[in-house]
Design a protein around this motif. Structure first.
Motif, PDB file in Angstrom:
ATOM      1  N   GLY A   1    -113.611  18.718 -76.781  1.00  0.00           N
ATOM      2  CA  GLY A   1    -112.466  19.274 -76.075  1.00  0.00           C
ATOM      3  C   GLY A   1    -112.696  19.585 -74.609  1.00  0.00           C
ATOM      4  O   GLY A   1    -111.811  20.088 -73.937  1.00  0.00           O
ATOM      5  N   LYS A   2    -113.873  19.304 -74.081  1.00  0.00           N
ATOM      6  CA  LYS A   2    -114.187  19.535 -72.670  1.00  0.00           C
ATOM      7  C   LYS A   2    -114.505  18.217 -71.983  1.00  0.00           C
ATOM      8  O   LYS A   2    -115.161  17.349 -72.556  1.00  0.00           O
ATOM      9  CB  LYS A   2    -115.404  20.468 -72.523  1.00  0.00           C
ATOM     10  CG  LYS A   2    -115.247  21.819 -73.156  1.00  0.00           C
ATOM     11  CD  LYS A   2    -114.395  22.708 -72.320  1.00  0.00           C
ATOM     12  CE  LYS A   2    -114.367  24.107 -72.945  1.00  0.00           C
ATOM     13  NZ  LYS A   2    -113.651  25.043 -72.161  1.00  0.00           N
ATOM     14  N   LEU A   3    -114.039  18.084 -70.751  1.00  0.00           N
ATOM     15  CA  LEU A   3    -114.275  16.854 -69.990  1.00  0.00           C
ATOM     16  C   LEU A   3    -115.763  16.711 -69.700  1.00  0.00           C
ATOM     17  O   LEU A   3    -116.369  17.560 -69.053  1.00  0.00           O
ATOM     18  CB  LEU A   3    -113.481  16.884 -68.676  1.00  0.00           C
ATOM     19  CG  LEU A   3    -113.641  15.690 -67.757  1.00  0.00           C
ATOM     20  CD1 LEU A   3    -113.175  14.415 -68.442  1.00  0.00           C
ATOM     21  CD2 LEU A   3    -112.880  15.904 -66.478  1.00  0.00           C
ATOM     22  N   GLN A   4    -116.330  15.629 -70.205  1.00  0.00           N
ATOM     23  CA  GLN A   4    -117.744  15.368 -69.976  1.00  0.00           C
ATOM     24  C   GLN A   4    -117.936  14.333 -68.871  1.00  0.00           C
ATOM     25  O   GLN A   4    -118.750  14.510 -67.978  1.00  0.00           O
ATOM     26  CB  GLN A   4    -118.412  14.876 -71.253  1.00  0.00           C
ATOM     27  CG  GLN A   4    -119.870  14.549 -71.078  1.00  0.00           C
ATOM     28  CD  GLN A   4    -120.474  14.008 -72.349  1.00  0.00           C
ATOM     29  OE1 GLN A   4    -119.801  13.837 -73.355  1.00  0.00           O
ATOM     30  NE2 GLN A   4    -121.757  13.718 -72.308  1.00  0.00           N
ATOM     31  N   SER A   5    -117.162  13.248 -68.948  1.00  0.00           N
ATOM     32  CA  SER A   5    -117.305  12.207 -67.935  1.00  0.00           C
ATOM     33  C   SER A   5    -115.969  11.497 -67.752  1.00  0.00           C
ATOM     34  O   SER A   5    -115.097  11.561 -68.614  1.00  0.00           O
ATOM     35  CB  SER A   5    -118.386  11.193 -68.348  1.00  0.00           C
ATOM     36  OG  SER A   5    -118.011  10.548 -69.543  1.00  0.00           O
ATOM     37  N   TRP A   6    -115.835  10.827 -66.622  1.00  0.00           N
ATOM     38  CA  TRP A   6    -114.640  10.038 -66.333  1.00  0.00           C
ATOM     39  C   TRP A   6    -115.043   8.838 -65.507  1.00  0.00           C
ATOM     40  O   TRP A   6    -116.120   8.811 -64.912  1.00  0.00           O
ATOM     41  CB  TRP A   6    -113.569  10.866 -65.637  1.00  0.00           C
ATOM     42  CG  TRP A   6    -113.956  11.424 -64.301  1.00  0.00           C
ATOM     43  CD1 TRP A   6    -113.691  10.876 -63.079  1.00  0.00           C
ATOM     44  CD2 TRP A   6    -114.662  12.638 -64.035  1.00  0.00           C
ATOM     45  NE1 TRP A   6    -114.192  11.669 -62.076  1.00  0.00           N
ATOM     46  CE2 TRP A   6    -114.791  12.771 -62.647  1.00  0.00           C
ATOM     47  CE3 TRP A   6    -115.211  13.626 -64.844  1.00  0.00           C
ATOM     48  CZ2 TRP A   6    -115.446  13.843 -62.051  1.00  0.00           C
ATOM     49  CZ3 TRP A   6    -115.846  14.700 -64.248  1.00  0.00           C
ATOM     50  CH2 TRP A   6    -115.950  14.786 -62.860  1.00  0.00           C
TER      51      TRP A   6
END
Length: 139
Positions: A113-118
């Protein structure tokens, strides 16, 4: 805010109300806690309504979205930035993508549920495939 911290603060607030004012203090503390929960629920509904009105996976600018992303953002935070629901990638778990009219695609990974990579992908016709992205892990 971490949900456990929020509930601990609510319990402390209720205990403080009891200690200082007795039952009227508990009633007041409980009223404030319920009001805070209603505010959070209203915020969630407003973000989802705005995202539901827009085309799925379409953002005004993929480059601007890429610049606004930060490690640790939740899906709710990303929806506030994009103002649209993303397209889920069926081949990759917890992966969503948005694109703009120019063909720029931003793919985000949200394990837990947390942004790790993009990852930003530009179309081939703009002079090559230039990729940039971010990650919570340092190189």
């Amino acid at each position: 805010m971490n949900r456990y911290v929020g509930w601990i603060l609510a319990a402390i607030f209720v205990a403080f109300g009891w200690r200082v004012y007795g039952w009227p203090g508990v009633a007041m503390a409980a009223t404030v806690v319920v009001f805070w929960l209603l505010l959070q629920f209203n915020r969630t509904l407003r973000v989802m309504q705005n995202a539901g009105r827009a085309p799925v996976g379409l953002v005004p600018s993929g480059v601007m979205l890429n610049a606004k992303l930060k490690p640790g953002m939740t899906m709710m935070d990303i929806l506030q930035v994009t103002k649209s629901l993303g397209k889920e990638r069926p081949d990759l778990p917890d992966t969503w993508e948005w694109h703009d009219q120019g063909g720029v695609t931003v793919t985000v990974t949200l394990p837990g549920g947390k942004l790790q990579s993009w990852h930003l992908t530009r179309p081939e016709s703009s002079g090559g495939n230039e990729d940039s992205g971010g990650s919570a892990a340092s190189p």
